[in-house]
Design a protein around this motif. Structure first.
Motif, mmCIF file in Angstrom:
data_model
loop_
_atom_site.group_PDB
_atom_site.id
_atom_site.type_symbol
_atom_site.label_atom_id
_atom_site.label_comp_id
_atom_site.label_asym_id
_atom_site.label_seq_id
_atom_site.Cartn_x
_atom_site.Cartn_y
_atom_site.Cartn_z
ATOM 1 N N GLU A 22 -4.312 -9.090 -1.305
ATOM 2 C CA GLU A 22 -4.553 -8.454 -0.016
ATOM 3 C C GLU A 22 -5.234 -7.112 -0.225
ATOM 4 O OE1 GLU A 22 -1.601 -8.234 3.592
ATOM 5 O OE2 GLU A 22 -1.284 -6.483 2.319
ATOM 6 N N PHE A 23 -6.264 -6.832 0.594
ATOM 7 C CA PHE A 23 -6.963 -5.554 0.575
ATOM 8 C C PHE A 23 -6.760 -4.875 1.929
ATOM 9 C CE2 PHE A 23 -9.121 -8.139 -2.546
ATOM 10 C CZ PHE A 23 -9.314 -7.268 -3.605
ATOM 11 N N LYS A 24 -6.465 -3.581 1.911
ATOM 12 C CA LYS A 24 -6.248 -2.815 3.135
ATOM 13 C C LYS A 24 -7.342 -1.776 3.280
ATOM 14 C CE LYS A 24 -1.233 -3.251 2.562
ATOM 15 N NZ LYS A 24 0.039 -2.507 2.412
ATOM 16 N N ASP A 25 -7.690 -1.475 4.539
ATOM 17 C CA ASP A 25 -8.704 -0.450 4.768
ATOM 18 C C ASP A 25 -8.056 0.925 4.805
ATOM 19 O OD1 ASP A 25 -7.398 -0.520 7.236
ATOM 20 O OD2 ASP A 25 -9.225 -0.009 8.320
ATOM 21 N N LYS A 26 -8.885 1.955 4.883
ATOM 22 C CA LYS A 26 -8.369 3.325 4.974
ATOM 23 C C LYS A 26 -7.583 3.480 6.273
ATOM 24 C CE LYS A 26 -12.372 5.194 2.514
ATOM 25 N NZ LYS A 26 -13.572 6.066 2.604
ATOM 26 N N GLY A 27 -6.383 4.023 6.172
ATOM 27 C CA GLY A 27 -5.544 4.161 7.354
ATOM 28 C C GLY A 27 -4.619 2.986 7.576
ATOM 29 N N ASP A 28 -4.740 1.952 6.746
ATOM 30 C CA ASP A 28 -3.870 0.778 6.841
ATOM 31 C C ASP A 28 -3.863 0.182 8.253
ATOM 32 O OD1 ASP A 28 -3.294 1.045 4.212
ATOM 33 O OD2 ASP A 28 -1.317 1.953 4.483
ATOM 34 N N THR A 29 -5.058 0.087 8.848
ATOM 35 C CA THR A 29 -5.149 -0.511 10.178
ATOM 36 C C THR A 29 -5.228 -2.024 10.097
ATOM 37 O OG1 THR A 29 -6.327 1.447 10.937
ATOM 38 C CG2 THR A 29 -6.431 -0.489 12.347
ATOM 39 N N ILE A 30 -6.009 -2.534 9.139
ATOM 40 C CA ILE A 30 -6.143 -3.980 8.971
ATOM 41 C C ILE A 30 -5.965 -4.324 7.504
ATOM 42 C CG2 ILE A 30 -7.667 -4.306 10.949
ATOM 43 C CD1 ILE A 30 -10.004 -4.417 8.933
ATOM 44 N N ALA A 31 -5.675 -5.578 7.257
ATOM 45 C CA ALA A 31 -5.615 -6.142 5.909
ATOM 46 C C ALA A 31 -6.386 -7.450 5.915
ATOM 47 C CB ALA A 31 -4.178 -6.359 5.460
ATOM 48 N N VAL A 32 -6.896 -7.834 4.750
ATOM 49 C CA VAL A 32 -7.722 -9.036 4.671
ATOM 50 C C VAL A 32 -7.597 -9.622 3.276
ATOM 51 C CG1 VAL A 32 -9.775 -7.746 3.974
ATOM 52 C CG2 VAL A 32 -10.053 -9.947 5.137
ATOM 53 N N ASP A 33 -7.729 -10.934 3.185
ATOM 54 C CA ASP A 33 -7.664 -11.637 1.899
ATOM 55 C C ASP A 33 -9.070 -12.011 1.453
ATOM 56 O OD1 ASP A 33 -4.926 -11.482 1.820
ATOM 57 O OD2 ASP A 33 -4.626 -13.429 2.782
ATOM 58 N N PHE A 34 -9.329 -11.874 0.141
ATOM 59 C CA PHE A 34 -10.608 -12.261 -0.438
ATOM 60 C C PHE A 34 -10.366 -13.226 -1.598
ATOM 61 C CE2 PHE A 34 -12.399 -8.929 1.991
ATOM 62 C CZ PHE A 34 -13.774 -9.156 2.032
ATOM 63 N N PRO A 35 -11.339 -14.119 -1.871
ATOM 64 C CA PRO A 35 -11.195 -15.020 -3.028
ATOM 65 C C PRO A 35 -11.177 -14.230 -4.335
ATOM 66 C CG PRO A 35 -12.928 -15.771 -1.528
ATOM 67 C CD PRO A 35 -12.554 -14.395 -1.099
ATOM 68 N N SER A 36 -10.839 -14.904 -5.404
ATOM 69 C CA SER A 36 -10.790 -14.247 -6.708
ATOM 70 C C SER A 36 -12.180 -13.781 -7.126
ATOM 71 C CB SER A 36 -10.238 -15.211 -7.760
ATOM 72 O OG SER A 36 -11.058 -16.356 -7.850
ATOM 73 N N GLY A 37 -12.240 -12.686 -7.841
ATOM 74 C CA GLY A 37 -13.499 -12.127 -8.313
ATOM 75 C C GLY A 37 -13.991 -10.950 -7.504
ATOM 76 N N TRP A 38 -13.429 -10.723 -6.312
ATOM 77 C CA TRP A 38 -13.832 -9.589 -5.478
ATOM 78 C C TRP A 38 -13.004 -8.370 -5.836
ATOM 79 C CZ3 TRP A 38 -17.690 -9.470 -1.721
ATOM 80 C CH2 TRP A 38 -18.293 -10.694 -1.458
ATOM 81 N N ASN A 39 -13.664 -7.223 -5.896
ATOM 82 C CA ASN A 39 -12.996 -5.964 -6.237
ATOM 83 C C ASN A 39 -13.375 -4.894 -5.225
ATOM 84 O OD1 ASN A 39 -11.850 -6.836 -8.853
ATOM 85 N ND2 ASN A 39 -13.993 -6.972 -9.465
ATOM 86 N N PRO A 152 -1.482 -4.951 8.259
ATOM 87 C CA PRO A 152 -0.802 -4.937 6.955
ATOM 88 C C PRO A 152 0.650 -5.379 7.103
ATOM 89 C CG PRO A 152 -2.114 -2.952 7.235
ATOM 90 C CD PRO A 152 -2.130 -3.654 8.552
ATOM 91 N N GLY A 153 1.030 -6.352 6.342
ATOM 92 C CA GLY A 153 2.393 -6.872 6.394
ATOM 93 C C GLY A 153 2.603 -7.980 7.404
ATOM 94 N N GLU A 154 1.627 -8.218 8.266
ATOM 95 C CA GLU A 154 1.757 -9.274 9.271
ATOM 96 C C GLU A 154 1.644 -10.642 8.613
ATOM 97 O OE1 GLU A 154 -0.457 -10.785 13.399
ATOM 98 O OE2 GLU A 154 -1.297 -9.150 12.200
ATOM 99 N N LYS A 155 2.500 -11.549 9.022
ATOM 100 C CA LYS A 155 2.486 -12.898 8.481
ATOM 101 C C LYS A 155 1.758 -13.817 9.461
ATOM 102 C CE LYS A 155 6.755 -12.508 5.789
ATOM 103 N NZ LYS A 155 8.117 -13.084 5.541
#
Length: 547
Positions: A22-39, A152-155
Motif C-alpha cells: 500500500e502507498f499513501k499520499d502526503k497527508g494520508d488522504t488516500i491509499a492505493v495498491d500498485f503491482p510489484s516493481g513500482w517504487n 488509509p486503513g479502509e478495507k
C-alpha cells in the motif's frame, strides 16, 4: 490427490506473489495498491502528493484546490480530450470511467505518447479531488490501480466467489500391471523375481525409503555422467577438427585459417595501453568558467538544465529539470544500432573463438561446421564473415530509411519541439510542425561545429566540440566508462555563451549552463533541443573497457 493439493496451494499463493503493498499520499488522504516493481519517487511539483515509478513508467497523483463533483470531473477530462485532439493526438476513446468500489467514480482518457500508453484522470475521494498523470501501463493495469483507491486503513469488500460443488466419480480399481506383464510377455516374459523386485523398489520409493537409496546412488553416478559429458564434448570437437568436405565432397572455395594468437595479443596490449593513455588525455581537460548570474534572477531564465539519460537497445530518453523545477522529456530512437553493432561484435567473437579453438588443436572445427550447411556450406566455409552481412545491411537500411527524430515533450507529454535530419543536419520544428530553425554542420573531421540558423537565415549561435583531440580517441577506445565523453560549448560568434557540464560521478548525467548575459540568445527550449540532438547524433561509442 497430491496434484489437487499442490494446485490449491499454488492458487492460494498467487495473490501473495502479485501484491506489492500500500502507498499513501502526503497527508494520508488516500491509499492505493500498485503491482510489484513500482517504487515511490520524488516530484518537485508541490501539487503532486504521490509519485510512483517503474523504469520509464510513472504514475502521479496531484491534489486539486477544491472538491469537485462528477460534472466538473467529467468536464476536466473533456477539456484534456479536446486539447489533445486539437494537437492531432489520436485517443483510444472519449471519457471513460472506473468505479471506486461503489463509493466514487474516476473519469479518464488515454492516448499513445512516444510508443507508450498515457493516461489523464480525475476523481474525488475522501473529500478531496485528484488529477492523475500516468504513462507506461496497460488499460487493465491502470483501471486496477484506480479501483484500489481508498482511505488509509479502509478495507474494500470483495464479493466472495460462489462455491462450486464438485461431483466426484468413483475410482475404478486399477489392474495389477504385474499380471499384464505375464499376459503380454509370451516367450520374453519377465521372471516373477524381477517383477517382485520392481514392485519392492516402487514401494520403497513411495514410502520414503528411496532417500537413502538415492543418496547412495548419486555419488557413484555423478562423476561418471560428468566424465561421459566431457568425453562426448571432446569427441565431438575431435570429430569436427578432422578434415571434411562439403557439397558433393568438395572442399571450401578458399582455404581459411584463424587469426594468429600473436595478432590478438598485440591488439589486446594496444587496447589496454591506449585506454590508459586516453584517460590521461581526458583528465587534462578543464571545464570553462562562466560569470555567476545576478542575485535576482528573472523567472524566464531557465538555465541550468539538469539532465539525466537512460539508454536501451532502441532509444535514449532524457529527463530534464529546469531552474524553476519544471520537467521536460526528450527521446531519440536508434533502432538500427543493435543490428550494426551486433554484426560487428558477432564477427569479432567468431574470430576470437576460432583462434581460441586453434590454440587447443581444434582450429578446423569452425570450417567443418560451416561445410555441413546445405547448399551454401562451401561458400560459408570460404567466407564466414558472410553470416553477419544480412544484419549489417538491415541496420544500414533502417538508418537510411527511418531517419531518427529527436522529440521534446513537456510535463503533460505534449510535443514542444522536434529535430529531424533533412537536407541539412537537423531541421527544428515546433509542436505544430512549423519550421523554426536549422542546424548546419560545419568544420573538418576533428574540428567540428554546428550552426543554429533561424528562419531569417541568420546564425544565432553555434555548438562546438570543446575537446576535439578526444574525438579520435573515442572512436578507437570508446567512452571508457564516461571518462572520454564528448564536451560541447555554446558560442555567440566567438564569445562563449554556455557549455555542457558533465557530471563526474555518472556518465548518464550532465547539465547545460548558460551565461546570464546571453540569456535571450535563443529560446531556451530550442537551445536545449539543439544540444540534445547533437549529443544524440554524435553518440559516444561504448566499447568493452578495462575500467
Amino acid at each position: 490427490m497430491y496434484i489437487q493439493v499442490l494446485l490449491r496451494a499454488l492458487l492460494l499463493a498467487l495473490p501473495l506473489c502479485a501484491a506489492a503493498g500500500e502507498f499513501k499520499d502526503k497527508g494520508d488522504t488516500i491509499a492505493v495498491d500498485f503491482p510489484s516493481g513500482w517504487n515511490a519517487g520524488k516530484s518537485d511539483d508541490p501539487l503532486v502528493t504521490l509519485r510512483l515509478e517503474r523504469g520509464k513508467s510513472s504514475f502521479e497523483f496531484s491534489k486539486q484546490d477544491s472538491e469537485l463533483g462528477d460534472y466538473y470531473l467529467k468536464a476536466r477530462v473533456k477539456e484534456q480530450v479536446d486539447s489533445l485532439r486539437s494537437k492531432g493526438t489520436t485517443l483510444a476513446g472519449d471519457v471513460r470511467q472506473v468505479s471506486l468500489h461503489g463509493v466514487s467514480t474516476a473519469y479518464y482518457t488515454s492516448y499513445e505518447s512516444m510508443g507508450a500508453e498515457a493516461y489523464i484522470a480525475f476523481f474525488t475521494y475522501n473529500a478531496a479531488s485528484y488529477a492523475i498523470s500516468a504513462r507506461g501501463l496497460g488499460d487493465g493495469d491502470f483501471r486496477a490501480v484506480l479501483s484500489s483507491v481508498r482511505k488509509p486503513g479502509e478495507k474494500i469488500e470483495v464479493p466472495k466467489p460462489k462455491k462450486i460443488k464438485v461431483l466426484r466419480r468413483k475410482k475404478e480399481p486399477e489392474e495389477d500391471f504385474t499380471t499384464q506383464i505375464f499376459k503380454d510377455g509370451g516367450d520374453d516374459a519377465v521372471s516373477t523375481a524381477a517383477v517382485a523386485g520392481s514392485t519392492d523398489i516402487l514401494n520403497a520409493f513411495t514410502s520414503g525409503a528411496s532417500t537413502e537409496a538415492a543418496s547412495a546412488v548419486e555419488p557413484s553416478t555423478a562423476p561418471s555422467a560428468a566424465a561421459a559429458a566431457g568425453a562426448a564434448a571432446q569427441g565431438f570437437l575431435t570429430e569436427l577438427a578432422k578434415k571434411q568436405e562439403g557439397d558433393a565432397g568438395l572442399p571450401p572455395y578458399l582455404p581459411r585459417k584463424p587469426l594468429s594468437a600473436v595478432l590478438w595479443g598485440a591488439l589486446l596490449a594496444f587496447w589496454i595501453a591506449g585506454s590508459f593513455a586516453a584517460r590521461g588525455v581526458a583528465a587534462s581537460y578543464q571545464n570553462p568558467k562562466l560569470p555567476p548570474p545576478p542575485a535576482e534572477v528573472p523567472p524566464d531564465f531557465f538555465f541550468p538544465f539538469v539532465i539525466s539519460k537512460s539508454s536501451s537497445f532502441k532509444e535514449v530518453v532524457y529527463q530534464v529539470v529546469t531552474r524553476q523545477k519544471q520537467r521536460l522529456m526528450a527521446e531519440y530512437p536508434f533502432e538500427h544500432e543493435i543490428f550494426i553493432a551486433g554484426s560487428v561484435y558477432g564477427l569479432l567473437l567468431l574470430h576470437a573463438g576460432w583462434s581460441l579453438l586453434a590454440l587447443t588443436g581444434n582450429g578446423e572445427a569452425v570450417v567443418n561446421i560451416l561445410l555441413r550447411v546445405p547448399l551454401a556450406g562451401r561458400a560459408l566455409a570460404s567466407v564466414p564473415e558472410a553470416l553477419f552481412v544480412p544484419p549489417l545491411f538491415y541496420g544500414l537500411f533502417l538508418y537510411f530509411t527511418r531517419k531518427p527524430v529527436l522529440q521534446l515533450f513537456d510535463a503533460q507529454n505534449s510535443l514542444v519541439l522536434e529535430v529531424r535530419p533533412e537536407i541539412v543536419y537537423g531541421l527544428i520544428k515546433d509542436g505544430n510542425g512549423k519550421e523554426v530553425a536549422r542546424l548546419v554542420r560545419k568544420g573538418s573531421f576533428l574540428y567540428r561545429y554546428w550552426e543554429f540558423v533561424d528562419t531569417d537565415n541568420l546564425v544565432v549561435f553555434s555548438i562546438r566540440d570543446d575537446f576535439p583531440k578526444g574525438f579520435l580517441l573515442r572512436k578507437l577506445f570508446g567512452s571508457l566508462g564516461g571518462a572520454l565523453r564528448s564536451r560541447y560549448g555554446i558560442f555567440a560568434q566567438d564569445r562563449r555563451a554556455g557549455f555542457v557540464f558533465l557530471d563526474p560521478s555518472s556518465q548518464d548525467r550532465f547539465q547545460i549552463h548558460m551565461d546570464f548575459a546571453f540569456a535571450r540568445l535563443g529560446h531556451p527550449a530550442q537551445v536545449l533541443a539543439a544540444v540534445l540532438y547533437v549529443i544524440s547524433r554524435e553518440k559516444d561509442p561504448v566499447y568493452p573497457s578495462p575500467f
